[in-house]
Design an enzyme around this catalytic site. Sequence first.
Site, mmCIF file in Angstrom:
data_model
loop_
_atom_site.group_PDB
_atom_site.id
_atom_site.type_symbol
_atom_site.label_atom_id
_atom_site.label_comp_id
_atom_site.label_asym_id
_atom_site.label_seq_id
_atom_site.Cartn_x
_atom_site.Cartn_y
_atom_site.Cartn_z
ATOM 1 C CE LYS A 201 21.168 10.793 38.228
ATOM 2 N NZ LYS A 201 20.589 10.297 36.986
ATOM 3 N NE ARG B 220 23.457 1.055 32.234
ATOM 4 C CZ ARG B 220 22.811 1.544 31.180
ATOM 5 N NH1 ARG B 220 23.183 1.214 29.956
ATOM 6 N NH2 ARG B 220 21.768 2.342 31.341
#
Length: 449
Positions: free
Chosen positions: A228, A302
């Site tokens: 990120k 996820r």
Amino acid sequence: MFAKTASSFVRLVSAQDAEAAIQALPDAQRGLAARFTGKPGQIVLLPGDAEVAAWLGIGSGTDVFVLGHAAKTLPAGDWSIANLPDGWDPTLCTTAWALGGYTFDRFKPAGIELARLCPPAAADTEDARRIAEGVMLSRDLINTPADRMGPEGLEAAARKLAERHGATVSVVTGDDLLTQNYPMIHAVGRAASEAPRLIELEWGNPDHPRIALVGKGVCFDSGGLDIKAAAYMRLMKKDMGGAANVLGLAHMIMSAGLNIRLHVLVPAVENAVGAGAFRPGDVLDSRQGLTVEIDNTDAEGRLVLGDALTKAGEHDPALVIDMATLTGAARVALGPEVMPFYTDDNELALDLAESGITTADPLWRMPLWEGYDRWMDGSISDLVNGADTPFAGSITAALFLRRFAPSSAPWVHFDIFGWNPKDRPGRPKGGESQASRAIYHMLKKRFLD
Ligand code: BES
Ligand code: MN
Ligand code: ZN
């Protein structure tokens, strides 16, 4: 947390009633309230021997959380509310006041003495207390930085909670995740210095319906090799917000003694950069047996939830609930105050929507839109962990999770934020519990006596 008796009364005054209230004051006091308009959070102190020692502005009177102002802005002491506006639930008022008193003071003393509430007679004080304690537990866990709340710290927090309530904890750590078949939890967490793990807490009568609470426990999300940028990484200590919420919710459930067999599952990992990190293009096995090609290592939540959802489904649950700081796209859709949830169970969705309104814990149902389901299909694998389109990111993440959720039980997924970007009454800046009070209300309706 609460006072037994009160020495002063605070009167709640709406903007509409402000002028009349001022006119009704004795001459000697009227000047003190001259600038009072009743705007939310505005306080007037009325010294003297009058019964009411202060007013608190409540604006339009539609937001109970305005009471969150009271704890830190009224003078320290023990207070009663002189008048509860129509439709304000006394227990929720009590909770809101208590939540406004929160400060994360682990590294610096709060330096304030709180105004304590003596709850209205009609309030269920014990319920307000367990709700406020659960929320504050979630806030503390989120606010604690990743250097002190890694996978080990999260495990310690789960064990502490279990001990308090006589629950049992079991943990599968490190390479045992491979031998016990949690390939995705292992892959996401294996590059970090603290080993990845699946934390499970169980509580309650085994004959009661089994409710599984699954919480995303990514203790820090650097993005992994798809790292990120600084601005997006800054708050990623909160990426265990789902785990913090299910633990806070578990506290509410266990202290209320709901008729539930509780099964909490927290995959706890750090999504770190390292020589052993999983990579874009890798194909992971999963506990479900599905193969998943990694499109982006930053879509890690996820993955760890997938294996945990499969495990939850192996125990014949009556209901499976997961909470996760899963996507930035959920914030693009609804911002930081409204939490999207996904379920195929319409009755559950209605119950939750109603509970969200009743508890002032805002929720909004979003669609598990069938048309987008194929976007998660892989070309060399069953699934990919990221669609190759920027559209509907929160929905496609939910559809990914649905492939791992049990088909035998209702399942609901909350894509939460876990954070207040700014101070709001009763909701101080920093880590926040979201959707948990609403879920607790729904569960109480279904599983209390
Ligand atoms: N933890 C983030 C999502 C997130 C970001 C939640 C900011 C709250 C605030 C998650 O792991 C993530 O990075 N998701 C990606 C998915 C994408 C790579 C498919 C996202 O939302 O950008
Ligand atoms: Mn991520
Ligand atoms: Zn994440």
